[in-house]
Design a protein around this motif. Structure first.
Motif, PDB file in Angstrom:
ATOM      1  N   ASP A   1       0.835  -1.205   0.000  1.00  0.00           N
ATOM      2  CA  ASP A   1       0.000   0.000   0.000  1.00  0.00           C
ATOM      3  C   ASP A   1       0.867   1.252   0.000  1.00  0.00           C
ATOM      4  O   ASP A   1       2.012   1.219   0.445  1.00  0.00           O
ATOM      5  CB  ASP A   1      -0.832   0.085   1.293  1.00  0.00           C
ATOM      6  CG  ASP A   1      -1.763  -1.084   1.492  1.00  0.00           C
ATOM      7  OD1 ASP A   1      -2.454  -1.454   0.539  1.00  0.00           O
ATOM      8  OD2 ASP A   1      -1.790  -1.611   2.619  1.00  0.00           O
ATOM      9  N   LEU A   2       0.266   2.344  -0.412  1.00  0.00           N
ATOM     10  CA  LEU A   2       0.824   3.666  -0.167  1.00  0.00           C
ATOM     11  C   LEU A   2      -0.281   4.682  -0.322  1.00  0.00           C
ATOM     12  O   LEU A   2      -1.325   4.391  -0.917  1.00  0.00           O
ATOM     13  CB  LEU A   2       2.013   3.987  -1.071  1.00  0.00           C
ATOM     14  CG  LEU A   2       1.838   4.085  -2.578  1.00  0.00           C
ATOM     15  CD1 LEU A   2       1.216   5.405  -3.015  1.00  0.00           C
ATOM     16  CD2 LEU A   2       3.189   3.961  -3.239  1.00  0.00           C
ATOM     17  N   ASP A   3      -0.071   5.855   0.226  1.00  0.00           N
ATOM     18  CA  ASP A   3      -0.974   6.980   0.042  1.00  0.00           C
ATOM     19  C   ASP A   3      -0.195   8.030  -0.740  1.00  0.00           C
ATOM     20  O   ASP A   3       0.789   8.580  -0.246  1.00  0.00           O
ATOM     21  CB  ASP A   3      -1.451   7.544   1.383  1.00  0.00           C
ATOM     22  CG  ASP A   3      -2.358   6.576   2.118  1.00  0.00           C
ATOM     23  OD1 ASP A   3      -2.979   5.721   1.460  1.00  0.00           O
ATOM     24  OD2 ASP A   3      -2.436   6.671   3.352  1.00  0.00           O
ATOM     25  N   ALA A   4      -0.626   8.262  -1.974  1.00  0.00           N
ATOM     26  CA  ALA A   4       0.076   9.180  -2.872  1.00  0.00           C
ATOM     27  C   ALA A   4      -0.450  10.599  -2.687  1.00  0.00           C
ATOM     28  O   ALA A   4      -1.662  10.827  -2.714  1.00  0.00           O
ATOM     29  CB  ALA A   4      -0.112   8.739  -4.316  1.00  0.00           C
ATOM     30  N   LEU A   5       0.458  11.539  -2.497  1.00  0.00           N
ATOM     31  CA  LEU A   5       0.088  12.947  -2.432  1.00  0.00           C
ATOM     32  C   LEU A   5      -0.496  13.354  -3.780  1.00  0.00           C
ATOM     33  O   LEU A   5       0.006  12.940  -4.840  1.00  0.00           O
ATOM     34  CB  LEU A   5       1.319  13.791  -2.094  1.00  0.00           C
ATOM     35  CG  LEU A   5       1.098  15.280  -1.896  1.00  0.00           C
ATOM     36  CD1 LEU A   5       0.147  15.549  -0.723  1.00  0.00           C
ATOM     37  CD2 LEU A   5       2.432  15.968  -1.638  1.00  0.00           C
ATOM     38  N   ALA A   6      -1.564  14.146  -3.756  1.00  0.00           N
ATOM     39  CA  ALA A   6      -2.205  14.593  -4.995  1.00  0.00           C
ATOM     40  C   ALA A   6      -1.152  15.117  -5.969  1.00  0.00           C
ATOM     41  O   ALA A   6      -0.278  15.897  -5.589  1.00  0.00           O
ATOM     42  CB  ALA A   6      -3.238  15.675  -4.696  1.00  0.00           C
ATOM     43  N   GLY A   7      -1.226  14.649  -7.201  1.00  0.00           N
ATOM     44  CA  GLY A   7      -0.275  15.041  -8.233  1.00  0.00           C
ATOM     45  C   GLY A   7       0.818  14.005  -8.469  1.00  0.00           C
ATOM     46  O   GLY A   7       1.544  14.093  -9.456  1.00  0.00           O
ATOM     47  N   GLN A  20      -7.097   3.150  -5.073  1.00  0.00           N
ATOM     48  CA  GLN A  20      -8.064   2.369  -4.301  1.00  0.00           C
ATOM     49  C   GLN A  20      -8.875   3.342  -3.456  1.00  0.00           C
ATOM     50  O   GLN A  20      -8.304   4.154  -2.745  1.00  0.00           O
ATOM     51  CB  GLN A  20      -7.352   1.386  -3.364  1.00  0.00           C
ATOM     52  CG  GLN A  20      -6.421   0.421  -4.046  1.00  0.00           C
ATOM     53  CD  GLN A  20      -7.155  -0.619  -4.857  1.00  0.00           C
ATOM     54  OE1 GLN A  20      -8.039  -1.292  -4.349  1.00  0.00           O
ATOM     55  NE2 GLN A  20      -6.799  -0.731  -6.120  1.00  0.00           N
ATOM     56  N   GLY A  21     -10.179   3.263  -3.515  1.00  0.00           N
ATOM     57  CA  GLY A  21     -11.000   4.126  -2.670  1.00  0.00           C
ATOM     58  C   GLY A  21     -10.966   5.570  -3.113  1.00  0.00           C
ATOM     59  O   GLY A  21     -10.619   5.894  -4.240  1.00  0.00           O
ATOM     60  N   VAL A  22     -11.302   6.449  -2.166  1.00  0.00           N
ATOM     61  CA  VAL A  22     -11.417   7.872  -2.474  1.00  0.00           C
ATOM     62  C   VAL A  22     -10.296   8.661  -1.800  1.00  0.00           C
ATOM     63  O   VAL A  22      -9.801   8.286  -0.735  1.00  0.00           O
ATOM     64  CB  VAL A  22     -12.791   8.432  -2.018  1.00  0.00           C
ATOM     65  CG1 VAL A  22     -13.915   7.770  -2.798  1.00  0.00           C
ATOM     66  CG2 VAL A  22     -13.001   8.240  -0.535  1.00  0.00           C
ATOM     67  N   PRO A  23      -9.889   9.770  -2.408  1.00  0.00           N
ATOM     68  CA  PRO A  23      -8.875  10.622  -1.788  1.00  0.00           C
ATOM     69  C   PRO A  23      -9.378  11.176  -0.451  1.00  0.00           C
ATOM     70  O   PRO A  23     -10.582  11.297  -0.222  1.00  0.00           O
ATOM     71  CB  PRO A  23      -8.693  11.755  -2.798  1.00  0.00           C
ATOM     72  CG  PRO A  23      -9.193  11.210  -4.092  1.00  0.00           C
ATOM     73  CD  PRO A  23     -10.296  10.255  -3.724  1.00  0.00           C
ATOM     74  N   TYR A  24      -8.440  11.511   0.426  1.00  0.00           N
ATOM     75  CA  TYR A  24      -8.782  12.075   1.729  1.00  0.00           C
ATOM     76  C   TYR A  24      -7.803  13.187   2.068  1.00  0.00           C
ATOM     77  O   TYR A  24      -6.711  13.267   1.515  1.00  0.00           O
ATOM     78  CB  TYR A  24      -8.783  10.984   2.813  1.00  0.00           C
ATOM     79  CG  TYR A  24      -7.416  10.398   3.086  1.00  0.00           C
ATOM     80  CD1 TYR A  24      -6.614  10.923   4.096  1.00  0.00           C
ATOM     81  CD2 TYR A  24      -6.924   9.344   2.330  1.00  0.00           C
ATOM     82  CE1 TYR A  24      -5.350  10.409   4.345  1.00  0.00           C
ATOM     83  CE2 TYR A  24      -5.667   8.820   2.571  1.00  0.00           C
ATOM     84  CZ  TYR A  24      -4.882   9.352   3.582  1.00  0.00           C
ATOM     85  OH  TYR A  24      -3.628   8.842   3.820  1.00  0.00           O
ATOM     86  N   GLU A  25      -8.214  14.061   2.987  1.00  0.00           N
ATOM     87  CA  GLU A  25      -7.396  15.188   3.436  1.00  0.00           C
ATOM     88  C   GLU A  25      -6.702  14.822   4.746  1.00  0.00           C
ATOM     89  O   GLU A  25      -7.339  14.271   5.653  1.00  0.00           O
ATOM     90  CB  GLU A  25      -8.269  16.422   3.664  1.00  0.00           C
ATOM     91  CG  GLU A  25      -9.034  16.893   2.446  1.00  0.00           C
ATOM     92  CD  GLU A  25      -8.154  17.575   1.414  1.00  0.00           C
ATOM     93  OE1 GLU A  25      -7.191  18.256   1.816  1.00  0.00           O
ATOM     94  OE2 GLU A  25      -8.431  17.417   0.220  1.00  0.00           O
ATOM     95  N   LEU A  44      -2.596   0.814  -4.318  1.00  0.00           N
ATOM     96  CA  LEU A  44      -2.213  -0.560  -4.009  1.00  0.00           C
ATOM     97  C   LEU A  44      -1.428  -1.142  -5.170  1.00  0.00           C
ATOM     98  O   LEU A  44      -1.788  -0.955  -6.334  1.00  0.00           O
ATOM     99  CB  LEU A  44      -3.473  -1.408  -3.773  1.00  0.00           C
ATOM    100  CG  LEU A  44      -3.254  -2.891  -3.507  1.00  0.00           C
ATOM    101  CD1 LEU A  44      -2.621  -3.104  -2.133  1.00  0.00           C
ATOM    102  CD2 LEU A  44      -4.574  -3.640  -3.615  1.00  0.00           C
ATOM    103  N   LEU A  45      -0.368  -1.861  -4.836  1.00  0.00           N
ATOM    104  CA  LEU A  45       0.414  -2.616  -5.809  1.00  0.00           C
ATOM    105  C   LEU A  45       0.263  -4.096  -5.494  1.00  0.00           C
ATOM    106  O   LEU A  45       0.562  -4.522  -4.379  1.00  0.00           O
ATOM    107  CB  LEU A  45       1.895  -2.235  -5.740  1.00  0.00           C
ATOM    108  CG  LEU A  45       2.828  -3.101  -6.589  1.00  0.00           C
ATOM    109  CD1 LEU A  45       2.655  -2.789  -8.070  1.00  0.00           C
ATOM    110  CD2 LEU A  45       4.271  -2.895  -6.171  1.00  0.00           C
TER     111      LEU A  45
END
Length: 150
Positions: free
Chosen positions: A102-108, A121-126, A136-137
């Motif tokens: 998993d990872l959470d990618a910063l917008a952009g 995966q799923g929706v972006p969050y703040e 997800l890989l």
């Protein structure tokens, strides 16, 4: 010569934190920093000769592998240092039999991670002053060459 290595000694962890602070706090204005020396994190540095060019870390919580805090200094961007760092972390996870990372990618940055094989995966969050997209890989779907035609 470009090379990467996993680090755990205090001096190298200071370098990891310095790069993270420069990129995430000073450049991007994110509200983060200070908690890098987690006992549950594997830290890595990528070098251009003797000069640190970027950092990254991966966590394993007993269930999931998560890549976090991949950062490349501005003067090294666009030269595959980030790609190298992410693949170094993925390789370590795969050696530990990770089937997914998993990872959470910063917008952009989603397209950068997409070139490696991560999928949204799923929706972006703040959080922490930025917008993040969970990704997800599946390690059996990694793109072996980021610059190759598909």
């Amino acid at each position: 010569m470009v090379f990467g290595r996993f680090v755990s000694n205090p001096e190298d962890l200071k370098t990891v934190q310095k790069i993270a602070d420069q990129v995430f706090v000073e450049e991007l204005g994110l509200k983060t920093g200070g908690a890098m020396a987690d006992a549950f994190c594997l830290h890595a540095l990528v070098y251009d000769g003797d000069a640190p060019a970027g950092m990254g870390r991966m966590m394993y919580d007993g269930d999931r592998f998560t890549i976090a805090d991949v950062a490349v200094l501005p003067q090294y961007r666009g030269q595959k240092y980030g790609d190298f760092m992410v693949r170094l972390l993925i390789d370590k996870g795969m050696m530990a039999n990770a089937q997914e990372i998993d990872l959470d990618a910063l917008a952009g940055t989603e397209s950068f991670f997409g070139t490696i094989g991560f999928e949204a995966q799923g929706v972006p969050y703040e959080s922490l002053g930025g917008t993040w997209q969970p990704m997800l890989l599946k390690t059996d779907r990694i793109h072996k060459c980021s610059g190759c035609a598909r």
